[in-house]
Design a protein around this motif. Structure first.
Motif, PDB file in Angstrom:
ATOM      1  N   LYS A  36      -3.570 -14.905 -13.220  1.00 47.83           N
ATOM      2  CA  LYS A  36      -2.552 -13.413 -13.909  1.00 47.83           C
ATOM      3  C   LYS A  36      -3.786 -12.198 -12.949  1.00 47.83           C
ATOM      4  N   ASN A  37      -4.844 -12.169 -13.972  1.00 50.09           N
ATOM      5  CA  ASN A  37      -5.815 -11.276 -14.088  1.00 50.09           C
ATOM      6  C   ASN A  37      -6.059 -11.218 -12.317  1.00 50.09           C
ATOM      7  N   ASN A  38      -5.607 -11.767 -10.993  1.00 53.09           N
ATOM      8  CA  ASN A  38      -5.776 -11.873  -9.736  1.00 53.09           C
ATOM      9  C   ASN A  38      -4.839 -11.380  -9.086  1.00 53.09           C
ATOM     10  N   ILE A  39      -4.046 -11.083  -9.486  1.00 50.38           N
ATOM     11  CA  ILE A  39      -2.604 -10.606  -9.092  1.00 50.38           C
ATOM     12  C   ILE A  39      -2.182  -9.091  -9.032  1.00 50.38           C
ATOM     13  N   MET A  40      -2.459  -9.183  -8.464  1.00 59.96           N
ATOM     14  CA  MET A  40      -1.753  -7.587  -8.672  1.00 59.96           C
ATOM     15  C   MET A  40      -0.472  -7.428  -8.177  1.00 59.96           C
ATOM     16  N   VAL A  41       0.682  -6.699  -9.095  1.00 57.45           N
ATOM     17  CA  VAL A  41       2.319  -6.648  -9.039  1.00 57.45           C
ATOM     18  C   VAL A  41       2.326  -5.061  -8.200  1.00 57.45           C
ATOM     19  N   ILE A  42       3.120  -4.786  -7.230  1.00 54.77           N
ATOM     20  CA  ILE A  42       2.754  -3.726  -7.242  1.00 54.77           C
ATOM     21  C   ILE A  42       4.818  -2.707  -7.039  1.00 54.77           C
ATOM     22  N   ASN A  43       5.664  -4.168  -7.000  1.00 55.65           N
ATOM     23  CA  ASN A  43       6.436  -2.971  -7.353  1.00 55.65           C
ATOM     24  C   ASN A  43       7.048  -2.914  -8.998  1.00 55.65           C
ATOM     25  N   THR A  44       6.272  -1.944  -9.158  1.00 52.55           N
ATOM     26  CA  THR A  44       6.298  -1.587 -10.408  1.00 52.55           C
ATOM     27  C   THR A  44       7.468  -0.117 -10.423  1.00 52.55           C
ATOM     28  N   LYS A  45       7.971  -0.139 -11.594  1.00 45.97           N
ATOM     29  CA  LYS A  45       8.728   1.052 -11.684  1.00 45.97           C
ATOM     30  C   LYS A  45       7.927   1.720 -11.117  1.00 45.97           C
ATOM     31  N   GLU A  46       6.383   2.378 -11.950  1.00 41.56           N
ATOM     32  CA  GLU A  46       5.786   3.825 -12.276  1.00 41.56           C
ATOM     33  C   GLU A  46       5.466   3.236 -10.268  1.00 41.56           C
ATOM     34  N   ASN A  47       5.450   2.614 -10.000  1.00 41.67           N
ATOM     35  CA  ASN A  47       3.725   3.100  -8.685  1.00 41.67           C
ATOM     36  C   ASN A  47       5.722   3.445  -7.959  1.00 41.67           C
ATOM     37  N   LYS A  48       6.646   2.277  -8.523  1.00 46.78           N
ATOM     38  CA  LYS A  48       8.012   3.160  -7.132  1.00 46.78           C
ATOM     39  C   LYS A  48       8.538   4.503  -7.273  1.00 46.78           C
ATOM     40  N   GLU A  49       8.349   5.059  -8.479  1.00 44.29           N
ATOM     41  CA  GLU A  49       8.041   6.439  -8.706  1.00 44.29           C
ATOM     42  C   GLU A  49       6.829   7.453  -8.172  1.00 44.29           C
ATOM     43  N   LYS A  50       5.614   6.807  -8.069  1.00 51.31           N
ATOM     44  CA  LYS A  50       4.325   7.919  -7.391  1.00 51.31           C
ATOM     45  C   LYS A  50       4.453   7.720  -6.040  1.00 51.31           C
ATOM     46  N   LEU A  51       5.163   6.547  -5.436  1.00 53.47           N
ATOM     47  CA  LEU A  51       5.151   6.264  -4.141  1.00 53.47           C
ATOM     48  C   LEU A  51       6.399   7.404  -3.587  1.00 53.47           C
ATOM     49  N   GLU A  52       7.628   7.333  -4.138  1.00 45.86           N
ATOM     50  CA  GLU A  52       8.590   8.307  -3.715  1.00 45.86           C
ATOM     51  C   GLU A  52       7.941   9.442  -3.938  1.00 45.86           C
ATOM     52  N   LYS A  53       7.068  10.268  -4.879  1.00 50.11           N
ATOM     53  CA  LYS A  53       6.663  11.428  -4.620  1.00 50.11           C
ATOM     54  C   LYS A  53       5.558  11.385  -4.182  1.00 50.11           C
ATOM     55  N   TYR A  54       4.549  10.299  -3.229  1.00 49.31           N
ATOM     56  CA  TYR A  54       4.499  10.666  -2.657  1.00 49.31           C
ATOM     57  C   TYR A  54       4.558  10.622  -0.947  1.00 49.31           C
ATOM     58  N   TRP A 198     -19.592   5.970  -2.462  1.00 51.95           N
ATOM     59  CA  TRP A 198     -18.509   4.916  -1.821  1.00 51.95           C
ATOM     60  C   TRP A 198     -17.603   4.073  -2.741  1.00 51.95           C
ATOM     61  N   TYR A 199     -16.427   5.322  -3.476  1.00 53.26           N
ATOM     62  CA  TYR A 199     -15.594   4.787  -3.965  1.00 53.26           C
ATOM     63  C   TYR A 199     -15.025   3.936  -2.996  1.00 53.26           C
ATOM     64  N   LYS A 200     -13.679   2.847  -3.711  1.00 53.50           N
ATOM     65  CA  LYS A 200     -13.334   1.876  -3.219  1.00 53.50           C
ATOM     66  C   LYS A 200     -12.428   1.843  -4.761  1.00 53.50           C
ATOM     67  N   PRO A 201     -10.701   2.090  -4.509  1.00 54.77           N
ATOM     68  CA  PRO A 201      -9.743   1.547  -5.352  1.00 54.77           C
ATOM     69  C   PRO A 201      -9.910   0.024  -5.926  1.00 54.77           C
ATOM     70  N   LYS A 202     -10.260  -0.091  -7.218  1.00 54.43           N
ATOM     71  CA  LYS A 202      -9.944  -1.834  -7.544  1.00 54.43           C
ATOM     72  C   LYS A 202      -8.717  -1.930  -7.669  1.00 54.43           C
ATOM     73  N   ASN A 203      -8.102  -1.214  -7.820  1.00 56.04           N
ATOM     74  CA  ASN A 203      -6.403  -2.207  -7.354  1.00 56.04           C
ATOM     75  C   ASN A 203      -5.807  -1.046  -7.146  1.00 56.04           C
ATOM     76  N   TYR A 204      -4.276  -1.330  -6.759  1.00 53.92           N
ATOM     77  CA  TYR A 204      -3.097  -0.980  -6.206  1.00 53.92           C
ATOM     78  C   TYR A 204      -3.008   0.428  -6.463  1.00 53.92           C
ATOM     79  N   GLU A 205      -3.146   0.144  -8.035  1.00 52.62           N
ATOM     80  CA  GLU A 205      -2.493   1.688  -8.989  1.00 52.62           C
ATOM     81  C   GLU A 205      -3.565   2.995  -8.484  1.00 52.62           C
TER      82      GLU A 205
END
Length: 234
Positions: A36-54, A198-205
């Motif tokens: 579970k800790n090694n799986i990132m959920v992409i299609n959450t409600k918050e992510n969809k809303e942020k992606l729409e604004k993006y 040397w910034y790199k995002p840690k997860n999709y969010e």
């Protein structure tokens, strides 16, 4: 005596079996939690809303650029925005034309495949509902290697950037250029800060939030150029 030994042996076996079962349950729970800790959920409600604004911000940048820039169709690109429509005198003209050119580069960086590398890292996850941390980290290698090309170009074109120290040397003392600097400087500072770490995002969010922030900075610049054009062209 034999009966006593048999009962004792039986208890030992039962105790061993119970211990093994408990150990197995703990192991299974650990595997599930780790998975579970090694799986990132992409299609959450918050992510969809942020992606729409993006995406709306990118659309707005495109609309602004089409209104305020002159296209040079000698360049065989999808978008040919090259110079600022507003007539300006002196060094301000070249600076504002450069801002238009760099905004175009950034739009291409985020929205098209005109770069050799597909640099729109948000779009790399469009077909994912979930993604493993391993796959995410693999994609992020390209993110680090590209180090946001368009922000880097803005930093190099408009400022003297010292990567050992987060220092930027601003424009000459000119009103038009100083006004533009208010919208360029946040882009430069973001680039310098991320480059030094040397910034790199840690997860999709975190990736989505970071790119949304950067698109906001670019949109602010395009909005300023649009307002200035509308204010001074009449």
């Amino acid at each position: 005596m034999k009966k006593f030994r048999f009962k004792k042996r039986k208890k030992e076996i039962i105790s061993l079996v119970v211990s093994l079962v408990i150990l197995l349950i703990i192991l299974v729970i650990g595997i599930v939690i780790n998975e579970k800790n090694n799986i990132m959920v992409i299609n959450t409600k918050e992510n969809k809303e942020k992606l729409e604004k993006y995406n709306k911000l990118l659309d707005n940048i495109k609309n602004n650029m089409e209104e305020i820039s002159i296209s040079n169709y000698e360049f065989n690109n999808t978008y040919n925005w090259s110079t600022y429509k507003l007539n300006l005198d002196g060094p301000a003209k070249s600076q504002y034309d450069l801002a238009i050119a760099r905004l175009k580069d950034c739009y291409l960086y985020y929205r098209t495949n005109d770069f050799d590398n597909n640099t729109d890292f948000i779009r790399k996850f469009k077909n994912y509902d979930k993604v493993s941390k391993k796959e995410f980290d693999k994609i992020m290698l390209g993110y680090v290697e590209n180090d946001n090309i368009c922000f880097g170009n803005i930093a190099n074109d408009f400022y003297y950037v010292d990567y050992e120290e987060p220092y930027v040397k601003p424009y000459e003392d000119n009103y038009d250029v100083k006004e533009l600097e208010l919208f360029i400087k946040p882009i430069v500072l973001d680039h310098v800060e991320k480059r030094n770490k040397w910034y790199k995002p840690k997860n999709y969010e975190e990736l989505l939030n970071e790119e949304y922030y950067r698109i906001n900075l670019l949109n602010n610049l395009s909005e300023y150029l649009k307002i200035k054009y509308e204010r001074e062209s009449n």
